[in-house]
Scaffold this active site. Sequence first.
Site, PDB file in Angstrom:
ATOM      1  N   PHE A 115      20.001  25.980  54.915  1.00 12.93           N
ATOM      2  CA  PHE A 115      21.418  26.025  54.528  1.00 12.93           C
ATOM      3  C   PHE A 115      22.193  26.816  55.593  1.00 12.93           C
ATOM      4  CE2 PHE A 115      25.107  27.572  52.301  1.00 12.93           C
ATOM      5  CZ  PHE A 115      25.371  26.687  51.276  1.00 12.93           C
TER       6      PHE A 115
ATOM      7  N   ASN B 129      19.282  20.489  52.795  1.00 17.69           N
ATOM      8  CA  ASN B 129      19.587  20.724  54.210  1.00 17.69           C
ATOM      9  C   ASN B 129      18.444  20.373  55.152  1.00 17.69           C
ATOM     10  OD1 ASN B 129      22.420  21.705  54.386  1.00 17.69           O
ATOM     11  ND2 ASN B 129      21.629  22.992  52.727  1.00 17.69           N
TER      12      ASN B 129
ATOM     13  N   GLU C 159      11.698  18.573  48.936  1.00 20.54           N
ATOM     14  CA  GLU C 159      12.514  19.131  50.023  1.00 20.54           C
ATOM     15  C   GLU C 159      13.979  19.278  49.604  1.00 20.54           C
ATOM     16  OE1 GLU C 159      11.089  20.357  52.458  1.00 20.54           O
ATOM     17  OE2 GLU C 159       9.182  19.296  52.638  1.00 20.54           O
TER      18      GLU C 159
ATOM     19  N   ARG D 220      21.380  33.982  50.200  1.00 19.92           N
ATOM     20  CA  ARG D 220      20.429  33.101  49.496  1.00 19.92           C
ATOM     21  C   ARG D 220      19.603  33.957  48.554  1.00 19.92           C
ATOM     22  NH1 ARG D 220      17.545  29.594  47.418  1.00 19.92           N
ATOM     23  NH2 ARG D 220      16.406  27.958  48.524  1.00 19.92           N
TER      24      ARG D 220
HETATM   25  O1  GFB Z   1      19.527  23.443  51.241  1.00 16.96           O
HETATM   26  P1  GFB Z   1      18.217  24.060  51.100  1.00 16.96           P
HETATM   27  O2  GFB Z   1      17.078  23.271  51.514  1.00 16.96           O
HETATM   28  O3  GFB Z   1      18.218  25.460  51.859  1.00 16.96           O
HETATM   29  O4  GFB Z   1      18.017  24.416  49.587  1.00 16.96           O
HETATM   30  P2  GFB Z   1      17.039  26.536  52.092  1.00 16.96           P
HETATM   31  C1  GFB Z   1      18.778  25.362  48.951  1.00 16.96           C
HETATM   32  C2  GFB Z   1      19.737  24.713  47.950  1.00 16.96           C
HETATM   33  O5  GFB Z   1      20.144  25.738  47.041  1.00 16.96           O
HETATM   34  C3  GFB Z   1      21.005  24.169  48.579  1.00 16.96           C
HETATM   35  C4  GFB Z   1      21.534  25.685  46.846  1.00 16.96           C
HETATM   36  O6  GFB Z   1      20.926  22.845  49.029  1.00 16.96           O
HETATM   37  C5  GFB Z   1      21.997  24.357  47.449  1.00 16.96           C
HETATM   38  O7  GFB Z   1      21.845  23.345  46.479  1.00 16.96           O
HETATM   39  N1  GFB Z   1      22.154  26.789  47.579  1.00 16.96           N
HETATM   40  C6  GFB Z   1      21.561  27.693  48.403  1.00 16.96           C
HETATM   41  C7  GFB Z   1      23.462  27.077  47.531  1.00 16.96           C
HETATM   42  N2  GFB Z   1      22.481  28.542  48.893  1.00 16.96           N
HETATM   43  C8  GFB Z   1      23.672  28.185  48.373  1.00 16.96           C
HETATM   44  C9  GFB Z   1      25.006  28.677  48.515  1.00 16.96           C
HETATM   45  O8  GFB Z   1      25.286  29.620  49.234  1.00 16.96           O
HETATM   46  N3  GFB Z   1      25.969  28.027  47.832  1.00 16.96           N
HETATM   47  C10 GFB Z   1      25.706  26.963  47.027  1.00 16.96           C
HETATM   48  N4  GFB Z   1      26.728  26.379  46.401  1.00 16.96           N
HETATM   49  N5  GFB Z   1      24.463  26.471  46.855  1.00 16.96           N
HETATM   50  C11 GFB Z   1      14.633  26.192  51.002  1.00 16.96           C
HETATM   51  C12 GFB Z   1      14.284  24.935  50.223  1.00 16.96           C
HETATM   52  O9  GFB Z   1      16.046  26.300  50.921  1.00 16.96           O
HETATM   53  O10 GFB Z   1      14.109  27.325  50.383  1.00 16.96           O
HETATM   54  C13 GFB Z   1      12.817  24.849  49.942  1.00 16.96           C
HETATM   55  O11 GFB Z   1      14.625  23.800  50.959  1.00 16.96           O
HETATM   56  C14 GFB Z   1      12.342  26.137  49.278  1.00 16.96           C
HETATM   57  O12 GFB Z   1      12.580  23.779  49.058  1.00 16.96           O
HETATM   58  C15 GFB Z   1      12.727  27.314  50.157  1.00 16.96           C
HETATM   59  O13 GFB Z   1      12.955  26.236  48.009  1.00 16.96           O
HETATM   60  C16 GFB Z   1      12.341  28.643  49.519  1.00 16.96           C
HETATM   61  O14 GFB Z   1      16.331  26.286  53.364  1.00 16.96           O
HETATM   62  O15 GFB Z   1      17.718  27.845  51.924  1.00 16.96           O
END
Ligand code: GFB
Length: 425
Positions: free
Chosen positions: A384, A50, A47, A287
């Site tokens: 995010f 966020n 996971e 994203r």
């Molecule tokens: O936070 P997160 O669960 O959001 O995972 P989603 C995305 C991670 O990618 C963030 C990086 O915690 C950051 O480490 N990241 C994404 C970013 N967008 C940005 C950005 O705009 N700036 C920066 N600095 N870093 C889900 C994942 O991601 O997406 C699941 O939790 C799976 O595991 C799915 O990969 C497809 O909800 O966007």
Amino acid sequence: VIFFKCYTISADDTADMDVFQTGSQPQLQFGQAKEPRYLLYDVNPGEGFNLRRDVYIRVANLVKVLNEDEPWILVLPPWGRLYHWQTRELGAQIKIPWSVFFDLESLRKHIPVIEFEDYLKVIGKPVIGEVYYLQGYREGWGKWEEKMDIRECNDKPRYEQDENGKWKGPFFYYDDIYAEKFACMSAQSYAVSMKPFLMKNTTARSVFLDRAEALIHGTFSEWSAEFWTARRSMRFSRELRDIGDAFREKYLRSNDKKDRTELKDWTDMKRKHGDALGGPYLAVHLRRKDYLHAHGEQVPTLKNAAKQIKKFLNKYDVQRVFVATDAPDEEFIEFVQKFKKTKIYRFEPTKDILEKYKDGGVAIIDQWICAHARVFVGTYVSTFTFRIHEEREILGFSQESTYNRLCGSKEDKECEQPTKWSIIY
Ligand code: GFB
């Protein structure tokens, strides 16, 4: 062995809890200060950051209701080895304390919390009393009802007993930690419904719930004041906020006074939609990476994304764009080239900032800057993006300026906009 049944919480459940045993401590009598017990938890390693923040809210509210009857302290699970934290030069990115990202004093205005390393110091040995590995029911969900049972593990567990009877497992990448007891628990439960089990069916001084994402919000969801109280306590660390604020001032002509986004102690802060104006820029969460495969239909091409952003720029009459993105540099440059006059900004950490706050800290700075924009455009169902929505609810932005998303290139008019989670005090 099933040694407890499914419970729901009622006032009567706790009526006989004046006397209870706390692990190896002597039995305490009513009226005496009780030794605190410790709740630890972890989340499925796959996971992202966020979603983990959302799991914190569920567990925090469990600790909150536990404290109505006996003292419990939440041990904050160190951050580590998240799939998306990919900056190679930083090495493993493990054992990161919460204070790097969050303001612990602020969390403590909601519930008692300590860092894992401080827990180890208090306990004096690298030990955890009992570990419960939450899992589904092998026979499936069936009709929805709250239940929890100690069961055989559905899969080979991540924990193994050594020759001395100690349970070894992946305790946040700390090698020498062990648990005294381990069991798998099939659970279909709201987080707060774990309270009777924790109070009555275990006496261990510390209890660890692994796979805590299995516990759901229930009535303490985004539609409730309790959710928002815990959420409001989750302030980013002062240092990360300061870095984001300095960037806003320097590049985006944005500061809290002009933007009407001044922060107060969250326990005193109550904003209405539209109180906040935001800095004179649009922020977009673009994203990319694994999202192109996971949600390809809802992610636009860079060209199409730029087209959508231009419409928002006209509508809100702003000339600057802040881009928060996980896109590789080539994609970001391609995106920037789609604009002629508009100034496009991205937060580039210095080497020092990156080393100190890691990929997680940089992501928070991006979120913080997005949270202060005049208008925000996010990515379809990204957690995010969701956390930015919440931040903007707390700051008092109009919902029109917050709940927008980029639409997939083929979605056109069917592009459903994000659900509005209105803040409740
Ligand atoms: O936070 P997160 O669960 O959001 O995972 P989603 C995305 C991670 O990618 C963030 C990086 O915690 C950051 O480490 N990241 C994404 C970013 N967008 C940005 C950005 O705009 N700036 C920066 N600095 N870093 C889900 C994942 O991601 O997406 C699941 O939790 C799976 O595991 C799915 O990969 C497809 O909800 O966007």
